[in-house]
Design a protein around this motif. Structure first.
Motif, PDB file in Angstrom:
ATOM      1  N   ASP A 200      22.258 -44.576  14.042  1.00 18.59           N
ATOM      2  CA  ASP A 200      21.665 -45.735  14.732  1.00 18.59           C
ATOM      3  C   ASP A 200      22.534 -46.099  15.948  1.00 18.59           C
ATOM      4  OD1 ASP A 200      19.983 -45.829  12.531  1.00 18.59           O
ATOM      5  OD2 ASP A 200      20.898 -47.605  11.647  1.00 18.59           O
ATOM      6  N   GLY A 223       9.943 -51.794   9.309  1.00 12.48           N
ATOM      7  CA  GLY A 223      10.788 -52.776   9.983  1.00 12.48           C
ATOM      8  C   GLY A 223      11.694 -53.551   9.042  1.00 12.48           C
ATOM      9  N   PRO A 229      14.545 -55.224   0.109  1.00 13.71           N
ATOM     10  CA  PRO A 229      13.415 -54.725  -0.700  1.00 13.71           C
ATOM     11  C   PRO A 229      13.866 -53.929  -1.918  1.00 13.71           C
ATOM     12  CG  PRO A 229      13.657 -53.423   1.303  1.00 13.71           C
ATOM     13  CD  PRO A 229      14.649 -54.548   1.410  1.00 13.71           C
ATOM     14  N   ALA A 254      21.837 -55.684   5.581  1.00  9.36           N
ATOM     15  CA  ALA A 254      20.478 -55.132   5.711  1.00  9.36           C
ATOM     16  C   ALA A 254      20.604 -53.675   6.154  1.00  9.36           C
ATOM     17  CB  ALA A 254      19.661 -55.938   6.709  1.00  9.36           C
TER      18      ALA A 254
HETATM   19  P1  ADP Z   1      17.735 -44.011   7.521  1.00 11.02           P
HETATM   20  O1  ADP Z   1      18.102 -42.875   6.638  1.00 11.02           O
HETATM   21  O2  ADP Z   1      16.421 -43.828   8.202  1.00 11.02           O
HETATM   22  O3  ADP Z   1      18.822 -44.414   8.450  1.00 11.02           O
HETATM   23  P2  ADP Z   1      18.428 -46.165   5.734  1.00 11.02           P
HETATM   24  O4  ADP Z   1      18.381 -45.780   4.282  1.00 11.02           O
HETATM   25  O5  ADP Z   1      19.764 -46.238   6.379  1.00 11.02           O
HETATM   26  O6  ADP Z   1      17.434 -45.226   6.540  1.00 11.02           O
HETATM   27  O7  ADP Z   1      17.707 -47.595   5.923  1.00 11.02           O
HETATM   28  C1  ADP Z   1      16.416 -47.832   5.416  1.00 11.02           C
HETATM   29  C2  ADP Z   1      16.502 -48.533   4.083  1.00 11.02           C
HETATM   30  O8  ADP Z   1      17.136 -49.806   4.237  1.00 11.02           O
HETATM   31  C3  ADP Z   1      15.179 -48.897   3.477  1.00 11.02           C
HETATM   32  O9  ADP Z   1      14.646 -47.819   2.741  1.00 11.02           O
HETATM   33  C4  ADP Z   1      15.498 -50.101   2.601  1.00 11.02           C
HETATM   34  O10 ADP Z   1      15.612 -49.763   1.247  1.00 11.02           O
HETATM   35  C5  ADP Z   1      16.872 -50.548   3.074  1.00 11.02           C
HETATM   36  N1  ADP Z   1      16.928 -51.980   3.387  1.00 11.02           N
HETATM   37  C6  ADP Z   1      17.873 -52.856   2.947  1.00 11.02           C
HETATM   38  N2  ADP Z   1      17.641 -54.085   3.402  1.00 11.02           N
HETATM   39  C7  ADP Z   1      16.511 -54.004   4.161  1.00 11.02           C
HETATM   40  C8  ADP Z   1      15.756 -54.972   4.881  1.00 11.02           C
HETATM   41  N3  ADP Z   1      16.108 -56.259   4.949  1.00 11.02           N
HETATM   42  N4  ADP Z   1      14.644 -54.544   5.512  1.00 11.02           N
HETATM   43  C9  ADP Z   1      14.261 -53.251   5.464  1.00 11.02           C
HETATM   44  N5  ADP Z   1      14.942 -52.296   4.800  1.00 11.02           N
HETATM   45  C10 ADP Z   1      16.052 -52.665   4.144  1.00 11.02           C
END
Ligand code: ADP
Ligand code: ASP
Ligand code: MG
Length: 437
Positions: A200, A223, A229, A254
């Protein structure tokens, strides 16, 4: 130009890689696409590095072989033409030979970082080859050619901008530029990374360097939700966040957004959009400079927090007491998250307790010290300007049945934070969702 970042799950299978290819080729505008490693790969690379560090070459080689088998199956699923299966598997074979080669060398910090970098090397190569196979004008830009940190481990913004722009200027005629998230070089030129989840950050740094129109973070959820969640049922997406609100939520747990990701975008004034690869037409969350008033947006929680209380009658009417306390934390390079004070004491929270022993020893010179471990910060974000009435009392009321160790309010206009026991986190998040949304 837009910058689009796809996380681990978004490129987690050959089918998902093809979906990413479809999404990025839908419109004809030029774009930079930042990719993570396929989900699970970085964790496996950590495991391999860990075995090598412990001198267990056999276990490392066995994990490498299992990973290799997986990737060889992926390759066959990814490509239709035999010619491309061969090209991609040749590249991957070299990658796995490279991983095996570390068994014969001395294990250093750079060995570890180099091993961890291979997940992004593989995913970007696979997606680039797939795009070439389907006839897209695509260029793979190695992140190690432009992404660099300085002597303090911070991104070297001038270097990144100059080098990335030079590469793009020399290669203007491509529809899509693919690059690796997460990986970089340090000030000495050694392979390094931007910390776990740091793809990111890569996207945000690129977006800022190029003054992009938008940075899109594509993941597996629609989003930023109004609560975690993974813990609370029935959470809903927040459609817009101010940069400050997003930064607080990311910092306080988050997971959808890496905490460092907001800053470069915000400084450059580039909006960030969080989107869902599994539901591409869903609106997601827009992060920009607009603050919506009279609205509580979302709740996040950060685990493994340590609380430290220093009580001293010397603090009463004394000047310089807080400075002395803060200097101790500075000496041990430990940053403080929350602070509350009374006339005779101060409570602080830290998320890194690796230096807790010397810190407590020094603090004892100034007062009686109490330490509480396994705590959790609950952070409520939204328009919490002190002139608004009722918001903070509503938030506090939601936690009426939870023991609260610290409350921090007034540090900014958009946050109120509570320190509670880690074991009360789920109950607190659920109670807050029920009361606030
Ligand atoms: P990526 O591999 O695409 O970077 P991440 O696993 O790092 O994805 O981030 C996505 C995950 O963040 C979601 O699947 C969700 O479980 C988690 N998450 C935790 N808090 C939040 C939130 N407030 N809103 C959305 N997702 C959240
Ligand atoms: N692949 C890295 C990790 O798993 C970086 C990222 O996905 O953002 O941490
Ligand atoms: Mg992530």
């Amino acid at each position: 130009m837009k910058v689009l970042k796809f996380g681990g799950t978004s490129v987690g299978t050959p089918a998902r890689m093809k979906e990413v290819a479809r999404l990025i080729t839908e419109s004809s505008e030029q774009k930079i696409v930042v990719l993570s490693a396929m989900s699970g790969t970085t964790n496996t690379l950590v495991e391999i590095a860990d075995y090598l560090k412990k001198g267990n070459r056999e276990a490392a080689n066995s994990v490498i072989n299992k990973l290799r088998a997986k990737y060889m199956t992926h390759t066959k699923e990814l490509h239709a033409a035999e010619e491309w299966v061969i090209k991609t598997s040749d590249f991957l074979e070299d990658e796995f030979m490279y991983l095996h080669s570390f068994s014969g060398t001395e294990f250093t910090a750079t060995t570890e970082k180099t091993i961890l970098a291979q997940g992004e090397m593989m995913s970007t190569n696979m997606v680039t080859n797939y795009l070439k196979e389907i006839g897209i004008k695509v260029m793979l830009i190695p992140a190690l050619d432009y992404m660099m940190t300085d002597k303090n481990g911070e991104p070297d913004l001038a270097y990144i901008e100059n080098n990335l722009k030079a590469i793009l200027n020399e290669n203007p005629n491509y529809d899509i530029y693919i690059t690796q998230g997460f990986i970089c070089r340090d000030a000495e030129g050694r392979i390094d990374n931007l910390q776990r989840g740091g793809s990111d950050y890569t996207a945000s740094l690129i977006g800022a360097a190029l003054g992009a129109d938008e940075i899109q973070i594509w993941t597996d959820i629609d989003g930023m939700h109004n609560n975690d969640p993974r813990i609370v049922e029935g959470t809903t997406p927040v459609r817009q966040l101010h940069f400050d609100e997003a930064a607080e939520l990311a910092y306080f747990g988050a997971k959808i957004l890496h905490p460092t990701c907001v800053q470069p975008a915000r400084f450059a004034g580039v909006p960030v959009r969080l989107l869902n690869t599994m539901a591409p037409s869903a609106p997601g969350t827009l992060i920009n400079n607009e603050m919506q008033h009279n609205n509580i947006k979302a709740i996040a929680a950060k685990d493994n927090i340590t609380a430290i209380k220093i009580v001293s009658s010397r603090m009463l009417l004394a000047t310089g007491f807080l400075r002395k306390v803060f200097e101790i934390f500075e000496t041990y390079k430990t940053s403080i998250d929350l602070v509350t004070t009374s006339e005779v004491g101060v409570s602080l929270s830290i998320d890194n307790n690796s230096r807790i022993y010397p810190i407590v020893e020094e603090l004892k010179k100034y007062g009686t010290v109490e330490v509480d471990e396994d705590m959790c910060i609950i952070c409520v974000v939204g328009d919490l300007d002190w002139n608004n009435v009722g918001f903070e009392s509503k938030v506090t009321a939601a936690l009426e049945n939870i023991p609260v160790r610290m409350i921090s309010y007034g540090g900014s206009d958009h946050n109120i934070s509570f320190l509670i026991r880690g074991c009360d986190k789920q109950a607190a998040l659920q109670a807050l969702s029920k009361k606030l949304f």
